[in-house]
Write a protein that holds these residues in place. Structure first.
Motif, PDB file in Angstrom:
ATOM      1  N   ARG A   1       9.008  27.144 -16.799  1.00  0.00           N
ATOM      2  CA  ARG A   1       9.374  27.524 -18.260  1.00  0.00           C
ATOM      3  C   ARG A   1      10.777  27.760 -18.358  1.00  0.00           C
ATOM      4  O   ARG A   1      11.432  27.957 -19.576  1.00  0.00           O
ATOM      5  CB  ARG A   1       8.854  29.123 -18.489  1.00  0.00           C
ATOM      6  CG  ARG A   1       7.271  28.943 -18.387  1.00  0.00           C
ATOM      7  CD  ARG A   1       6.675  30.318 -19.021  1.00  0.00           C
ATOM      8  NE  ARG A   1       6.752  31.380 -17.812  1.00  0.00           N
ATOM      9  CZ  ARG A   1       5.687  31.807 -17.313  1.00  0.00           C
ATOM     10  NH1 ARG A   1       4.588  31.106 -17.160  1.00  0.00           N
ATOM     11  NH2 ARG A   1       5.715  33.149 -16.315  1.00  0.00           N
ATOM     12  N   PHE A   2      11.773  27.557 -17.269  1.00  0.00           N
ATOM     13  CA  PHE A   2      13.212  27.526 -17.517  1.00  0.00           C
ATOM     14  C   PHE A   2      13.727  26.279 -17.961  1.00  0.00           C
ATOM     15  O   PHE A   2      12.985  25.191 -17.659  1.00  0.00           O
ATOM     16  CB  PHE A   2      13.891  27.852 -16.309  1.00  0.00           C
ATOM     17  CG  PHE A   2      13.727  29.314 -15.943  1.00  0.00           C
ATOM     18  CD1 PHE A   2      13.871  30.488 -16.701  1.00  0.00           C
ATOM     19  CD2 PHE A   2      13.305  29.521 -14.457  1.00  0.00           C
ATOM     20  CE1 PHE A   2      13.864  31.654 -16.165  1.00  0.00           C
ATOM     21  CE2 PHE A   2      13.101  30.903 -13.913  1.00  0.00           C
ATOM     22  CZ  PHE A   2      13.342  31.894 -14.834  1.00  0.00           C
ATOM     23  N   ASP A   3      14.671  26.194 -18.962  1.00  0.00           N
ATOM     24  CA  ASP A   3      15.383  24.898 -19.029  1.00  0.00           C
ATOM     25  C   ASP A   3      16.322  24.350 -17.909  1.00  0.00           C
ATOM     26  O   ASP A   3      16.348  24.962 -16.741  1.00  0.00           O
ATOM     27  CB  ASP A   3      16.348  24.991 -20.126  1.00  0.00           C
ATOM     28  CG  ASP A   3      17.406  25.946 -20.017  1.00  0.00           C
ATOM     29  OD1 ASP A   3      17.911  26.329 -18.878  1.00  0.00           O
ATOM     30  OD2 ASP A   3      17.922  26.687 -21.035  1.00  0.00           O
ATOM     31  N   THR A   4      16.775  23.107 -17.986  1.00  0.00           N
ATOM     32  CA  THR A   4      17.362  22.414 -16.636  1.00  0.00           C
ATOM     33  C   THR A   4      18.413  23.354 -16.195  1.00  0.00           C
ATOM     34  O   THR A   4      18.495  23.634 -14.989  1.00  0.00           O
ATOM     35  CB  THR A   4      17.871  21.342 -17.223  1.00  0.00           C
ATOM     36  OG1 THR A   4      17.105  20.456 -17.628  1.00  0.00           O
ATOM     37  CG2 THR A   4      18.604  20.390 -16.087  1.00  0.00           C
ATOM     38  N   LYS A   5      19.426  23.881 -17.214  1.00  0.00           N
ATOM     39  CA  LYS A   5      20.375  24.819 -16.492  1.00  0.00           C
ATOM     40  C   LYS A   5      19.999  26.104 -15.767  1.00  0.00           C
ATOM     41  O   LYS A   5      20.323  26.522 -14.528  1.00  0.00           O
ATOM     42  CB  LYS A   5      21.385  25.360 -17.527  1.00  0.00           C
ATOM     43  CG  LYS A   5      22.692  25.990 -17.153  1.00  0.00           C
ATOM     44  CD  LYS A   5      23.562  26.259 -18.404  1.00  0.00           C
ATOM     45  CE  LYS A   5      24.801  27.116 -17.784  1.00  0.00           C
ATOM     46  NZ  LYS A   5      25.916  27.272 -18.767  1.00  0.00           N
ATOM     47  N   GLN A   6      18.853  26.946 -16.432  1.00  0.00           N
ATOM     48  CA  GLN A   6      18.169  27.724 -15.892  1.00  0.00           C
ATOM     49  C   GLN A   6      17.661  27.548 -14.454  1.00  0.00           C
ATOM     50  O   GLN A   6      17.717  28.293 -13.498  1.00  0.00           O
ATOM     51  CB  GLN A   6      17.302  28.620 -16.700  1.00  0.00           C
ATOM     52  CG  GLN A   6      18.139  29.124 -18.159  1.00  0.00           C
ATOM     53  CD  GLN A   6      17.259  29.559 -19.138  1.00  0.00           C
ATOM     54  OE1 GLN A   6      15.894  29.156 -19.146  1.00  0.00           O
ATOM     55  NE2 GLN A   6      17.748  30.189 -20.119  1.00  0.00           N
ATOM     56  N   GLN A   7      17.034  26.464 -14.371  1.00  0.00           N
ATOM     57  CA  GLN A   7      16.353  25.935 -13.132  1.00  0.00           C
ATOM     58  C   GLN A   7      17.340  25.805 -12.062  1.00  0.00           C
ATOM     59  O   GLN A   7      16.886  26.143 -10.819  1.00  0.00           O
ATOM     60  CB  GLN A   7      15.476  24.936 -13.443  1.00  0.00           C
ATOM     61  CG  GLN A   7      14.154  24.861 -14.216  1.00  0.00           C
ATOM     62  CD  GLN A   7      13.675  23.468 -14.611  1.00  0.00           C
ATOM     63  OE1 GLN A   7      13.999  22.379 -14.039  1.00  0.00           O
ATOM     64  NE2 GLN A   7      12.434  23.579 -14.973  1.00  0.00           N
ATOM     65  N   LEU A   8      18.363  25.325 -12.461  1.00  0.00           N
ATOM     66  CA  LEU A   8      19.452  25.206 -11.282  1.00  0.00           C
ATOM     67  C   LEU A   8      19.761  26.560 -10.964  1.00  0.00           C
ATOM     68  O   LEU A   8      20.026  26.840  -9.788  1.00  0.00           O
ATOM     69  CB  LEU A   8      20.935  24.474 -11.907  1.00  0.00           C
ATOM     70  CG  LEU A   8      20.403  22.884 -11.982  1.00  0.00           C
ATOM     71  CD1 LEU A   8      21.677  22.255 -12.798  1.00  0.00           C
ATOM     72  CD2 LEU A   8      20.233  22.242 -10.796  1.00  0.00           C
ATOM     73  N   LEU A   9      20.095  27.623 -11.764  1.00  0.00           N
ATOM     74  CA  LEU A   9      20.337  29.001 -11.557  1.00  0.00           C
ATOM     75  C   LEU A   9      19.289  29.454 -10.739  1.00  0.00           C
ATOM     76  O   LEU A   9      19.573  30.374  -9.688  1.00  0.00           O
ATOM     77  CB  LEU A   9      20.723  29.673 -12.645  1.00  0.00           C
ATOM     78  CG  LEU A   9      21.982  29.337 -13.404  1.00  0.00           C
ATOM     79  CD1 LEU A   9      22.132  30.048 -14.577  1.00  0.00           C
ATOM     80  CD2 LEU A   9      23.306  29.485 -12.623  1.00  0.00           C
ATOM     81  N   ALA A  10      18.107  29.352 -11.025  1.00  0.00           N
ATOM     82  CA  ALA A  10      16.970  29.834 -10.110  1.00  0.00           C
ATOM     83  C   ALA A  10      17.036  29.169  -8.744  1.00  0.00           C
ATOM     84  O   ALA A  10      16.662  30.221  -7.897  1.00  0.00           O
ATOM     85  CB  ALA A  10      15.784  29.519 -10.955  1.00  0.00           C
ATOM     86  N   ARG A  11      17.069  28.072  -8.555  1.00  0.00           N
ATOM     87  CA  ARG A  11      17.466  27.647  -7.144  1.00  0.00           C
ATOM     88  C   ARG A  11      18.251  27.933  -6.427  1.00  0.00           C
ATOM     89  O   ARG A  11      18.099  28.639  -5.335  1.00  0.00           O
ATOM     90  CB  ARG A  11      17.481  25.968  -7.447  1.00  0.00           C
ATOM     91  CG  ARG A  11      17.910  25.263  -6.013  1.00  0.00           C
ATOM     92  CD  ARG A  11      17.962  23.897  -6.336  1.00  0.00           C
ATOM     93  NE  ARG A  11      18.070  23.158  -4.953  1.00  0.00           N
ATOM     94  CZ  ARG A  11      18.096  21.857  -4.917  1.00  0.00           C
ATOM     95  NH1 ARG A  11      17.507  21.109  -5.672  1.00  0.00           N
ATOM     96  NH2 ARG A  11      18.270  21.422  -3.455  1.00  0.00           N
ATOM     97  N   ARG A  12      19.405  28.561  -7.086  1.00  0.00           N
ATOM     98  CA  ARG A  12      20.533  29.006  -6.288  1.00  0.00           C
ATOM     99  C   ARG A  12      20.324  30.494  -6.167  1.00  0.00           C
ATOM    100  O   ARG A  12      20.551  30.948  -4.832  1.00  0.00           O
ATOM    101  CB  ARG A  12      21.916  28.893  -7.164  1.00  0.00           C
ATOM    102  CG  ARG A  12      23.075  29.294  -6.540  1.00  0.00           C
ATOM    103  CD  ARG A  12      24.322  29.073  -7.304  1.00  0.00           C
ATOM    104  NE  ARG A  12      24.469  30.241  -8.205  1.00  0.00           N
ATOM    105  CZ  ARG A  12      25.089  30.528  -9.111  1.00  0.00           C
ATOM    106  NH1 ARG A  12      25.843  29.527  -9.480  1.00  0.00           N
ATOM    107  NH2 ARG A  12      25.313  31.609  -9.800  1.00  0.00           N
ATOM    108  N   ILE A  13      19.559  31.127  -6.869  1.00  0.00           N
ATOM    109  CA  ILE A  13      19.165  32.644  -6.893  1.00  0.00           C
ATOM    110  C   ILE A  13      18.358  32.696  -5.471  1.00  0.00           C
ATOM    111  O   ILE A  13      18.454  33.543  -4.489  1.00  0.00           O
ATOM    112  CB  ILE A  13      18.509  33.180  -8.055  1.00  0.00           C
ATOM    113  CG1 ILE A  13      19.824  33.276  -9.131  1.00  0.00           C
ATOM    114  CG2 ILE A  13      18.072  34.536  -7.698  1.00  0.00           C
ATOM    115  CD1 ILE A  13      19.369  33.663 -10.397  1.00  0.00           C
ATOM    116  N   PHE A  14      17.283  31.911  -5.496  1.00  0.00           N
ATOM    117  CA  PHE A  14      16.295  31.955  -4.571  1.00  0.00           C
ATOM    118  C   PHE A  14      16.877  31.689  -3.158  1.00  0.00           C
ATOM    119  O   PHE A  14      16.549  32.207  -2.402  1.00  0.00           O
ATOM    120  CB  PHE A  14      15.094  31.036  -4.597  1.00  0.00           C
ATOM    121  CG  PHE A  14      14.041  31.570  -5.518  1.00  0.00           C
ATOM    122  CD1 PHE A  14      13.121  32.762  -5.108  1.00  0.00           C
ATOM    123  CD2 PHE A  14      13.838  31.164  -6.948  1.00  0.00           C
ATOM    124  CE1 PHE A  14      12.236  33.115  -5.881  1.00  0.00           C
ATOM    125  CE2 PHE A  14      12.960  31.804  -7.583  1.00  0.00           C
ATOM    126  CZ  PHE A  14      12.169  32.785  -7.287  1.00  0.00           C
TER     127      PHE A  14
END
Length: 973
Positions: A155-168
């Protein structure tokens, strides 16, 4: 609660109002633990917690989990297939036993995933039954976690997916397969997930969405009271394939990134302004810093500002350490090179009396010494060697070996002869060839007539030919059966005398006719005409050499000779005779009028040519060693050596004796500076003048012949710079703060009083000016011509020091320059346009000011405290000296340091330039004044231009040791 903060505040206000004003309202609030930190941020709500806070255990017992699974199903009439509950329990319950109940439990964080699995069973129920097949097909609790995580991530956009990956990945501790350690969850402060303030809002949003989706959980640290974040359950690390993929792809970076985390935290909590802070021990070094630099280039967006600050601090610390080590290494190298240089200089000076090829070794050793350590001792050793190694002024290149040279009587032309018989007449100063002609068979000697219009050449075939020097045409030819060893023109050029086969013959030049053959006893070896036209002949009997007046047929003088004289020459004024012995390679010089033997000069190799200078003071001798020596016959000293690549076959002085021409078989005819060898003895560079006390000031007269010095005992001494001796010692009645020679070469002194300066002409014993100052005068200086006076005063005002420039002759103030910092000294340029000021501040700077405008022009930084400065005569350069004995020379226009070298063992107290700017005069606490070249690079270049070879490998190893061999002069083989 929503993301709309304004709406949230409105809801909180309404809720508080209800609680505060309604006694009939009871509120039961069920709150997830990970939202607790947000709740307590609302202080008005948090105070109600004290009235009835009930903490629910984060652990679920087996029975509680069974109830959660079964009871909702039973409530709607659903049946769970036999064994399904046990399968779900096995997935949900932790493997560890609860310490108190001695039974397996489940953490409450598993409830979202259990909810997802039970929902899947509900969606795919079969005839009111939830089956094991459906549970296994949907992946169970573990599979539900992965599906739930994938749905949330998508459900995240591309930029948010990159941030989610980094957060995890930030929230995982990497395991170690070799030690059977799995990945595990890592609790971190929310603020640590931000890489910059710019992304804080977006990262917070992604975290909030993951918390809402129950993939992350938040809480408040009990000590720091800061909000923390962690992955909701370890199952997510094991079962979510996308997270496992990220961990695999980023493993190298994450391993590195995880390692310095604690170091960064320790560094953060220490005082960043303290260079000795304990946290600095945690900074990166070596390979760690190199890795940090590489990762910052590749993954800069994944590094927070604290981590980048940490890396930058690590970089700065390493650069500082490298500079410190480099400085220590440079100092160690400088000391080693200084020891080696002094040793090389000492060994060079041990070759003081050596000539020929050893002179080149002497200069090469001194050159290596200066290159390593430009110091008074090494520069002196090189200067001493160069004083004897003359400079080539002109090189006239020929295709064949040059065999003879001769200057025209007016000194404007040079005749050269080659092995192939080519004769050249040169305007040598411009290297222009005036004319050429050929004497067949090769030439061994050339001689000008007294007017310079004729040139006689001696051929290898025994012929003598006479040429017109302007047209190059042959005027006469005189054949001989035997080899001709000498020829001479009569004063008016009408006759030519030649020696061949032991016979003297005289020919008429214009007609070419043979005139006479005067009778001479013994074997004739030299011939010339006197100023009266009489023919003079020197002959050798094997034990005596005699001079005959062949015109009168009378003996003029005789000398007892040691061995057979193979050749001889008379000086231009016929006062001296030089004979060459082929038996012992010796040269004997005699006074023809008195018969007195002047000197005997022996050589290791055969002498090939000799020549007298005008007046007979100098004698040039060429040998098979490829070196020409110049001797001073007045004292028997060898003054200089002229180095050549091959054998020198001829030498000739110019008529004024200032130049020497040499003919060499390497195809060059060279013209050398001959007279500078007379005055350039080794004592000239550098020269020392000894005081009984430390010298504080020096100045040079405008003609450079006198030097005035001031010492700490207030004594003024005047020295002869050429002879090196003291001319006068003066004790003026007052404190001397400046000295100068005026345009009339009169010595001026400035005598400082408490708040006044008297300028006196001590040569004529009269007062020139009395200048009163409003402040206490500490020190001062006179300009080089004595026209301006500089005073440095202490002041009671807000300024520490005031510099004032006075016009001595007009007795008026030119400039007043207040200084906020203390001033230790100052000086004026020769033209009075510039002022250099020294201050004892931490920068050790010398500041240059324009006197007319009062503008600050530049600051010259030094490593040590500056003790004295001086402008060059043209005002373009500034010399500065420091406490350690080092001198620097600066280009004022751009602030560039031209050179730095070591001059004295103690602090330098005074410095000044010579009139041409090529020499520096320095005074020191060691009580000496020295004059020496300040451009070691010019000395090195000059030396390499005079040498013809480098040190051999054997010499290098002998004198320099194991240091890798290199050519001392790159221009030489």
């Amino acid at each position: 609660m929503t993301s709309d903060s304004a709406a949230n505040l409105g809801r909180v206000d309404r809720l508080i109002a209800c609680l505060d004003h309604s006694s009939h309202l009871s509120l039961v609030l069920v709150l997830r633990d990970d939202f607790y930190s947000r709740f307590v941020q609302q202080e008005r709500l948090a105070r109600w917690l004290k009235r009835g806070l009930v903490n629910i255990s984060p652990l679920l017992t087996r029975n509680e989990v069974v109830s959660i699974i079964q009871e909702p199903a039973h409530a709607v009439g659903l049946r769970l297939e036999e064994g399904l509950v046990e399968i779900i329990l096995a997935d949900v319950l932790d493997k560890a036993f609860h310490a108190k109940e001695n039974e397996r439990t489940a953490g409450s964080t598993v409830l979202p995933f259990l909810e997802f699995a039970l929902t899947q069973l509900w969606e795919y129920r079969q005839d009111s039954s939830m089956t094991r097949d459906v549970y296994e097909a949907t992946g169970g609790v573990a599979g539900g976690i992965a599906q739930w995580a994938n749905q949330t991530y998508s459900r995240f956009d591309t930029k948010q997916q990159l941030l989610a990956r980094r957060i995890f990945t930030d929230l995982v501790y990497l395991g170690d397969e070799e030690q059977s350690l799995p990945e595990s969850r890592r609790r971190r402060e929310l603020l640590s997930l931000f890489r910059s303030e710019a992304e804080q809002a977006e990262v917070s949003y992604v975290v909030q969405q993951l918390v809402t989706a129950r993939l992350l959980t938040t809480s408040q640290d009990t000590k720091s009271r800061k909000e923390t974040v962690e992955i909701i359950h370890d199952t997510l690390l094991r079962e979510w394939s996308l997270l496992k993929q990220w961990m695999t792809e980023d493993r190298s970076f994450l391993l590195w990134h995880q390692k310095p985390g604690q170091s960064v935290q320790e560094w953060i909590v220490t005082d960043a302004g303290d260079p000795s802070r304990p946290g600095n021990d945690q900074l990166f070094t070596g390979r760690d810093l190199a890795a940090a630099r590489d990762w910052q280039t590749e993954r800069r967006e994944d590094l927070g500002h604290l981590e980048q600050d940490f890396r930058e601090a690590s970089k700065q610390q390493q650069e500082q350490e490298e500079r410190r080590l480099q400085k220590l290494n440079e100092e160690a190298v400088r000391q080693r090179q200084g020891v080696l240089a002094r040793g090389l200089a000492a060994q060079a000076e041990q070759l003081h009396d050596e000539w020929d090829d050893l002179l080149q070794r002497r200069v090469l050793l001194a050159l290596e010494a200066v290159r390593r350590f430009p110091h008074a001792e090494t520069v002196q050793a090189l200067s001493n060697g160069l004083a004897r190694l003359r400079r080539r002024l002109v090189s006239l290149v020929h295709e064949g070996g040059v065999t003879a040279v001769s200057f025209s009587p007016d000194g404007n032309l040079l005749a050269t002869a080659c092995l192939d018989g080519l004769i050249g007449i040169w305007q040598f100063t411009s290297e222009y060839q005036v004319s050429t002609f050929t004497h067949e068979g090769g030439v061994i000697e050339v001689v000008f007539s007294s007017r310079g219009h004729l040139l006689a050449t001696i051929g290898h075939d025994g012929s003598v030919k006479v040429w017109d020097t302007i047209s190059g045409s042959q005027l006469a030819s005189f054949p001989h059966e035997y080899r001709v060893i000498a020829v001479a023109f009569s004063p008016e050029g009408r006759f030519l005398a030649a020696i061949s086969g032991g016979i003297v013959e005289v020919w008429d030049v214009s007609s070419g006719q043979f005139l006479t053959s005067p009778s001479v006893e013994d074997n004739p070896v030299a011939v010339t005409f006197g100023s009266d036209g009489h023919l003079l002949v020197a002959s050798d009997s094997g034990r005596t050499v005699q001079i005959w007046d062949a015109t009168r047929q009378s003996r003029v003088a005789g000398f007892v000779h040691n061995g057979h004289a193979s050749t001889a020459i008379l000086s231009p004024d016929r006062r001296f005779l030089a004979t060459v012995s082929g038996e012992n390679n010796g040269v004997e010089v005699w006074d023809t009028s008195s018969g007195r033997h002047i000197i005997s000069l022996s050589h290791r190799q055969r002498v090939t040519s000799v020549a007298f200078s005008a007046g007979g003071r100098l004698l040039a001798i060429a040998t098979l060693s490829n070196i020409v020596g110049i001797w001073d016959l007045s004292n028997g000293h060898r003054l200089a050596s002229l180095l050549h690549q091959e054998v020198v076959t001829g030498v000739a002085f110019s008529p004024d004796g200032l130049l020497l021409a040499t003919a060499c078989l390497d195809g060059t005819a060279a013209v050398w500076d001959a007279t500078s060898a007379v005055s350039a003895t080794e004592e000239n560079h550098p020269r020392s003048f000894q005081h009984t006390e430390s010298v504080t000031n020096v100045t040079l007269s405008s003609d450079g012949r006198r030097l005035a010095t001031i010492s700490e005992d207030n004594e003024v001494r005047v020295w002869d710079t050429l002879a090196g001796h003291q001319l006068a010692a003066l004790h003026p009645p007052g404190r001397v703060i400046g000295i100068a020679f005026n345009s009339d070469e009169c010595l001026l002194v400035a005598l400082g009083q408490e708040s006044a300066v008297e300028v006196r002409d001590v040569t004529n014993d009269c007062q020139l000016a009395f200048l009163s100052d409003e402040d206490t005068i500490v020190s001062g200086a006179l300009s080089s011509d004595g026209h301006l006076l500089l005073t440095i005063t202490d002041t009671s005002s807000s300024y520490a020091t005031v510099l004032r420039v006075w016009d001595v002759f007009n007795r008026c103030l030119v400039l007043s320059l207040p200084q906020k910092d203390d001033v230790t000294g100052a000086t004026l340029s020769n033209d009075g346009h510039l002022l250099a000021v020294m201050s004892p501040d931490s920068s050790n700077a010398v500041r240059v000011w324009d006197i007319a405008s009062g503008l600050h022009l530049s600051s010259l930084q030094h490593q040590n405290r500056v003790t004295t400065v001086a402008f060059s005569p043209n005002g373009h350069l500034l010399a500065s000296a420091d406490l350690k004995g080092f001198i620097a020379v600066w280009d004022i226009s751009n602030g560039y340091r031209l050179t730095t070298f070591f001059s004295h063992e103690g602090a330098i107290t005074a410095v000044t330039f010579s009139l041409d700017g090529h020499l520096l005069i320095t005074a020191s606490k060691d009580k000496t004044v020295r004059i020496w070249p300040w451009r070691p690079d010019e000395l090195l270049s000059d030396a390499c231009s005079r040498l013809t070879r480098n040190l051999t490998l054997e010499e290098w190893r002998r004198y320099i040791g194991d240091e890798p061999y290199r050519r001392t002069c790159a221009n030489l083989p």
